[in-house]
Design an enzyme around this catalytic site. Structure first.
Site, PDB file in Angstrom:
ATOM      1  N   GLU A  31      42.356  42.067  37.118  1.00 14.08           N
ATOM      2  CA  GLU A  31      40.927  42.230  36.817  1.00 14.08           C
ATOM      3  C   GLU A  31      40.389  43.513  37.459  1.00 14.08           C
ATOM      4  O   GLU A  31      39.366  43.514  38.133  1.00 14.08           O
ATOM      5  CB  GLU A  31      40.135  41.025  37.343  1.00 14.08           C
TER       6      GLU A  31
ATOM      7  N   GLU B 202      41.425  31.672  42.311  1.00 15.90           N
ATOM      8  CA  GLU B 202      40.786  31.914  43.614  1.00 15.90           C
ATOM      9  C   GLU B 202      40.847  30.707  44.543  1.00 15.90           C
ATOM     10  O   GLU B 202      39.887  30.373  45.233  1.00 15.90           O
ATOM     11  CB  GLU B 202      39.339  32.375  43.403  1.00 15.90           C
TER      12      GLU B 202
END
Length: 1393
Positions: free
Chosen positions: A1269, A1162
């Site tokens: 995910e 991220e």
């Protein structure tokens, strides 16, 4: 990819295991190993010089090479006592420095007949040519001496392998590249050989060739003997072969007979194939009857020889080139003869030609470069002017070599038969059958309705050259534009035309011609960048020094290719460099390769052609024979940096009297290169009648040949006449050649009229292209007729012949009534409405590009529901939004677009109102640029209730057009306004070719199904026969899939370690996983310096026990919230040290045990490490991870890239920008990179249109994409939305794996829960189980037809198949693997009665 420490390939990543690059551990030059059918290993160096660099540091000093031995004491090894290992001062690395290479063992294993020796010989030969020392240990050869005391019993086979392994180890220690090729059937024996050497010195190559293929070849006749019971314990028949589980290299062949006419023409085989057509009119073609019908030709001797049961003829003691063997024949006029033979020579790499001596002279049929120790196919053909006697012989200018010949064939065809072959091929490759049903307004079939098709454009590129005369001659323009959609400029782009004086570049004429072509939708081939003929250079070029010439050529490439980048369909880069060598005389032998390298870097989007004459025209021109052409093509492709060039084969085709069989044979040879082939300058020299006759023959042959991708005729008109052949006179009245062209254009397209039957159906065979379709409904009472506008719905109707699946499926196909695509058998429903003729159902366009183009591409779906999408009608249909203004723009080439200017707010732009319908998905695209610098431009939809929904974003630039692709889902029916947004209010926004295409959910689902069928399945036909060849009618096939090739998995957490129910639930479903938190830094080092991997280790152990592959998640997380508490307050220097310890610890611990690493998590949304360590922090971490674990794919893992269109931080273009920053950092160029998209969706309806467009854009990078995910927020539609997301990911061609971040409630999952605390499925769990079942072949028993055959689509993966004999009820079992590179396969099975 390194030869050492390789792990199982990450599915979908071609650079991991399936051949790619194989580099020795010292970093020396790579061998490019690629499968070709059964396959030759192709070795290509990154540089033309071989392994010139020093080998310092190549391997560690081998002090522990003999670990376990006490070098100071006497030892007992096996039965040898009182022995001592003696060290010498000259060690392995010293020998490697001397030889300038890395000593290693390449161990080739596979069934008998799989091609091990062919591969070994080819590799050794290529290494020899590159100055590398190698030695082959062939299984049969070592049994002639070293192992002649051993039998084929299991214990002797093991000893055989052990001895070869020990000898191979000695060769490797000596610095040799030792190539061992043995069946070596048992894993244990191979593992023991591997253990003899350091890991990095042993490379296992698995010849993955099915038993039935090897048995069909049976080069030594051993399978036949084994089947007859005369050989016992034969591998693959009554003794097992244990295939490698983790070979470094796998060469596959899954297509039954792996050899096509194309790759046979290039391969050099251990044994020749059977003669084509059983030899045709050749007597004794396989030399089974000694030298019957063969005699000596010229001054040579011939003899009959036999090797391993194969018989052939040898010409030796040759004193002149034509000294060889011969056979006398009788050839007939008006017949076409196709010729083939398998040849080899005693030494070297020598050109061998086949010649026919006839009454009218000598005719060359073809040639090939032959080699020793393997057979090459010589393919060609001839025609004769008069009937008479002829003599076939072979020749080679190298009189010192023996010529060996076998499997000779000469097959005659009448002109009628040849034409029939052409027509059949055209029907098969250029046309499709379409079935049409006409219905009235109520859906009732219309009988006796007239349906007419008028072709607008032929899909096949068939064009003609043009010159500057077209700019000022209206008659020329009208004649040309009414016929052709492809062209090449005759001279106007050539260097001598655009830069007659150095530095004075003038593109005004080609610019004007390109504008004319664009105006009339005519595609242009770029001809040419450089011409290698010294005669066609400007005077100033001839006088340049080598250094000046290099500078001038670089300027020429940069100038013309940058100017026309993105506006042409092809470039002829270096023209005629097989016949001439002007550039080479100035710059050296690699000049052409360098120029292609520069061209690829300047315009890597356009196909680069090698354009040459006489390759298919003249069999006697050895300078440009097909073999020489392929040699030059490979030379260019193997030049450093040229491996990924988009190459094409350009054949000028300047004919005199065409030899059509030779032309076809040459195309067979060239097609083995697997690049597009064009005839680029077709003309014929001769009198008008001959020209027309020969032109038709050439064009028919080319159009019917499946691998020909386009044709351009070289007949640019001039008042003074054409180069060699005109199509019209000066009044543009057709000559005989022009009549031929018009006849063929009509035959290959034109119009068609038909009448529907009693059920409203009409069936037609149509050439691929764009059509206008019209239906006339005839009145019943007054016999009147009327024509109505049409609304056209197209469906593919799949009819399955297999007994296990009788359900018809209807799916929308491409582009409505105006397009007939290559779609198999299609069913069209035409119905009357009062609406304007519009596309009702279209196939989704997955195309996307991240390149910035000089000219925009056409609007997708012809604009969909957008009015005036390409601004052909000025600014009609468009208005100003906000406070800005708009104006019409027009480029120098006549391209029209719209400009939003005088902007003061981000949303000040242009707009168009459209009606959105609830529940539909809208795919959006447009081409945009800004007038200065670069900046982001987004598309937004302003709904009637005021909501602003963003649909996509792109980083636009000045001077070129970028594709903005996105989409929106309509939650309600609403009038919406399409806007463009840029925060840079100083910039003008330029927009062109806008498209908004609606799809229903049903249509969208059908796209997913179509793509799934195409991307995840292949068709296979199994044919069962008894050993005597009799088909086993009624045989029953039982098919069970044992493994799926697509990685579909689920996260797991620490609860699985001690929870048996969780373990069973997981292992039953998934073979891929990611640990939710257990590998993260805050889990493994809660207190500084106290690392604890106990939980992660236990989870890795469990996964490995269950054969579950693991993604490593994660090394670092850039979010400050998720750092270990002690990390948050570290100084920069302290953090750098701690981070180095962290990455070294976790990556080294699990190196080689994972299929992927999320290196920095991220880092588009957060920048904890960048703030502390500088802007290159992430890139440095990737570099370090790569050093520690170079064979594992490194992912950039991010959220909201596909989930949420309004999150600009992580949009696809910002994602790619960040990835490029990382990969361009020094030392990161070799990283195997992957795109990780978390896929964490909210509780609302997923914007699948936006998701798909993002995957299109990211997929254009060619990197593997994983959804890492996946979950969906809680809500009443959670299960439905999860299914939508998973289907979208699975069906997209660029997605190579999916991991869900979900699980059972028992393990603490509370967002998307798949099972309750008792492991009973939730609705979301039902969805996952349903998809697992749907994406896996369900075990079936299928009855074979009268030919003993079944045909069935199979998901990519591994299968166990059992065939039951309907008579004896005996069972025969075998395994099969369907791979993603196989779309259609045939497997021949031989069953013992």
């Amino acid at each position: 990819m390194n030869a050492s420490g390789l792990k199982p390939a990450l599915p979908g990543i071609s650079s991991s295991k399936r051949l790619g690059f194989f580099t020795f551990s010292d970093g020396n030059k790579p061998f490019d190993l690629k499968p070709r059918g059964v396959c030759l290993i192709k070795a290509a160096m990154e540089e033309t010089q071989t392994l010139k660099q020093e080998v310092n540091g190549m391997v560690d000093k081998p002090a522990n090479r003999h670990a376990g031995k006490n070098h100071n004491q006497l030892s007992t090894i096996g039965n040898s006592t009182n022995i001592k290992w003696h060290e010498c001062p000259v060690e392995k690395n010293d020998r490697e420095k001397l030889l300038k290479q890395k000593g290693c063992v390449i161990w080739i294993t596979g069934l008998s007949g799989s091609g091990k020796s062919s591969v070994a010989c080819a590799l050794s030969h290529m290494l020899y040519q590159r100055g590398n020392l190698s030695y082959i240990l062939d299984g049969d050869n070592v049994r002639h001496g070293l192992n002649r005391d051993l039998s084929f019993k299991a214990e002797d086979r093991a000893e055989n392998i052990r001895r070869v392994g020990e000898v191979a180890k000695l060769f490797a220690d000596a610095g040799f590249i030792c190539i061992a090729c043995l069946i070596s059937p048992y894993r244990r024996d191979r593992a023991e050989c591997r253990a003899m050497l350091p890991n990095r010195d042993f490379v296992e190559v698995f010849m993955d060739v099915p038993l039935q293929v090897c048995e069909n070849r049976d080069p030594k006749g051993l399978y036949k003997l084994a089947r007859a019971g005369k050989i016992k314990g034969f591998t693959g028949i009554d003794d097992p072969y244990e295939p490698p589980l983790d070979a470094e290299i796998v060469l596959q062949c899954n297509t039954g007979d792996c050899s096509t006419p194309y790759d046979m023409a290039e391969k050099c085989l251990e044994n020749p194939h059977k003669p084509q057509y059983n030899g045709g009119i050749i007597v004794n073609p396989e030399l089974n009857d000694g030298l019957k019908a063969w005699s000596t030709f010229g001054d040579a001797k011939i003899e009959h020889r036999e090797s391993d049961g194969n018989r052939y003829v040898v010409a030796h003691t040759r004193n002149n080139p034509h000294g060889s063997m011969s056979q006398k024949l009788y050839l007939k006029k008006n017949h076409l003869y196709t010729f083939s033979a398998w040849v080899q020579v005693s030494e070297g790499n020598v050109q061998v030609r086949a010649i026919f001596k006839t009454d009218s002279g000598f005719k060359k049929a073809g040639s090939v470069f032959a080699e020793p120790r393997c057979w090459s196919m010589l393919k060609g053909g001839i025609t004769v002017d008069t009937s008479g006697h002829a003599e076939l012989y072979f020749e080679s200018n190298n009189t010192s070599v023996e010529i060996w010949v076998d499997s000779i064939s000469l097959q005659p065809f009448t002109e009628k038969e040849w034409r029939s072959h052409q027509d059949q091929s055209i029907e098969r490759t250029r046309k499709e059958k379409v079935r049409i049903q006409a219905m009235d307004e109520q859906g009732n079939p219309l009988s006796n309705a007239t349906i007419s098709f008028e072709q607008k454009t032929l899909r096949f590129p068939f064009g003609c050259a043009m010159n500057k005369n077209i700019l000022s001659n209206t008659a020329y323009q009208n004649w040309f534009t009414s016929r052709f959609r492809v062209t090449t400029f005759e001279d106007e782009m050539k260097w001598y035309s655009t830069e007659a004086s150095r530095g004075q570049v003038d593109y005004s004429v080609p610019d004007a011609m390109l504008a004319f072509a664009k105006q009339h939708n005519i595609a242009v081939r770029g001809h040419n960048v450089i011409w290698d003929d010294p005669k066609y250079q400007s005077g100033w070029v001839n006088s340049l020094s080598p250094n000046d010439f290099r500078t001038a050529v670089q300027a020429r490439v940069g100038s013309i290719m940058t100017r026309y980048r993105g506006r042409l369909i092809a470039w002829d880069v270096v023209n005629e460099n097989l016949h001439f060598s002007f550039a080479e005389s100035k710059l050296g032998q690699s000049a052409s390769s360098e120029i292609y390298n520069w061209a690829g870097k300047t315009d890597g989007f356009t196909t680069l052609f090698l354009n040459e004459y006489n390759t298919i025209e003249e069999s006697g021109d050895g300078a440009a024979s097909p073999a020489k052409y392929l040699q030059k093509l490979k030379e260019i492709q193997s030049f450093p940096g040229n491996g990924n060039l988009r190459m094409g084969i350009g054949l000028e085709s300047h004919f005199t009297t065409p030899n059509i069989p030779y032309m076809r044979a040459s195309l067979d040879t060239l097609a083995s290169a697997n690049v597009p082939i064009w005839l680029t300058e077709v003309d014929v020299q001769g009198n008008p009648a001959q020209q027309a006759q020969y032109l038709e023959q050439i064009l028919r042959e080319a159009y019917s040949y499946p691998k020909i991708a386009g044709i351009v005729i070289w007949s640019a008109w001039s008042p003074q006449g054409c180069y060699r052949m005109c199509l019209t006179d000066n009044n543009f009245k057709n000559l005989a050649t022009g009549d031929v062209v018009d006849k063929l254009l009509h035959e290959w397209g034109g119009s068609l009229v038909g009448v529907t039957d009693a059920n409203g159906f009409f069936e037609a065979s149509l050439s691929h292209g764009d059509y206008n379709v019209k239906i006339i409904r005839h009145g019943v009472t007054d016999k009147s007729s009327s024509t109505s506008n049409l609304k056209v719905s197209l469906f593919i109707k799949h009819t399955h012949t297999n007994t296990h699946d009788c359900q018809d499926k209807e799916r929308p196909i491409a582009r409505g009534m105006n397009v007939i695509q290559k779609i198999g058998f299609s069913l069209l429903h035409l119905s009357f409405t009062d609406a304007v003729c519009r596309i009702h159902a279209v196939s989704y366009d997955y195309s996307a590009t991240t390149e910035c183009l000089i000219e925009p591409q056409r609007a997708q779906y012809e604009g969909g529901i957008i009015s005036n999408p390409d601004f052909t009608h000025g600014i009609q249909g468009w208005t100003v939004f906000g406070q800005g203004a708009m104006k019409e723009g027009i480029s120098n080439d006549g391209n029209k677009y719209i400009v939003a200017h005088s902007r003061s707010q981000p949303l000040d732009s242009i707009s168009q109102k459209v009606q959105l319908e609830k529940g539909k998905l809208y795919s959006f695209s447009a081409w945009v640029q800004i007038n200065g610098g670069h900046g982001n431009v987004a598309v937004a939809f302003k709904m009637s209730h005021g909501e602003l929904v963003r649909g996509g974003e792109v980083t636009a630039r000045n001077g070129c057009w970028c594709l903005l692709k996105g989409g929106v889902f309509a939650n309600i029916s609403s009038r919406a306004e399409i806007l463009f947004e840029s925060k840079n209010t100083q910039a003008e926004i330029w927009v062109d070719n806008v498209s908004l295409q609606p799809f229903t959910m049903e249509q969208w689902r059908s796209h997913q199904d179509e793509s799934t069928d195409k991307e995840r399945l292949g068709k296979v036909r199994f044919e069962a026969r008894y050993a005597n060849g009799t088909a086993i009618e009624g045989a029953r096939f039982s098919i069970k899939q044992t493994k799926s090739d697509f990685p579909f998995g689920c996260s797991m957490n620490y609860h699985i370690i001690n929870n048996t129910a969780y373990q069973n639930w997981f292992a039953l479903r998934f073979k891929y996983t990611t640990f939710t938190n257990e590998m993260k830094w805050y889990s493994t080092e809660k207190i500084q310096g106290q690392e604890n991997y106990t939980v992660a280790d236990a989870m890795v152990s469990f996964a490995q026990q269950k054969n579950i592959s693991i993604r490593g998640h994660n090394i670092f997380w850039d979010n400050p919230k998720y750092q270990p508490e002690w990390v948050k307050n570290l100084t920069s220097d302290e953090l750098r040290k701690a981070a180095e310890q962290r990455i070294k610890s976790v990556v080294s611990r699990y190196a080689g045990q994972l299929i992927a690493w999320d290196v920095m998590n991220e880092n588009l949304h957060f920048n904890f490490f960048e703030d502390k360590l500088g802007k290159n922090a992430s890139a440095e971490f990737y570099a370090r991870a790569y050093q520690l674990d170079p064979d594992t794919t490194m992912f950039l893992n991010e959220y909201n890239t596909i989930e949420y269109s309004s999150d600009g931080k992580a949009n696809p273009f910002n994602y790619m920008k960040k990835l490029c920053e990382i990969l361009s950092y020094p030392g990161n160029q070799g990283i195997s990179a992957g795109i990780g998209l978390q896929g964490r969706f909210g509780s609302g309806q997923p914007n699948l249109a936006y998701m798909r467009s993002c995957l299109d854009i990211l997929g254009s990078t060619g990197l593997p994409i994983w959804l890492t995910e996946v979950d969906v927020g809680k809500g009443p539609n959670q299960a439905d939305y999860l299914e939508q997301v998973l289907r979208e990911g699975y069906s997209h061609p660029a997605v190579k794996g999916i991991i869900m971040f979900v699980g059972p409630a028992n393990a603490g999952f509370n967002s998307t829960v798949l099972a309750d605390k008792d492991f009973k499925n939730t609705p979301a769990g039902d969805v996952v189980d349903k998809l697992i079942d749907e994406w896996k072949f369900q075990t079936k028993e299928i009855k074979a037809d009268g030919k003993g055959s079944i045909e069935i689509p199979l998901f990519h993966g591994d299968y166990n198949i059992t065939v039951k004999d309907p008579v004896s009820s005996s069972l025969t079992a075998f395994s099969y693997k369907m791979t993603k590179d196989v779309t259609r396969d045939t497997v021949h099975l031989r069953i013992n009665a």
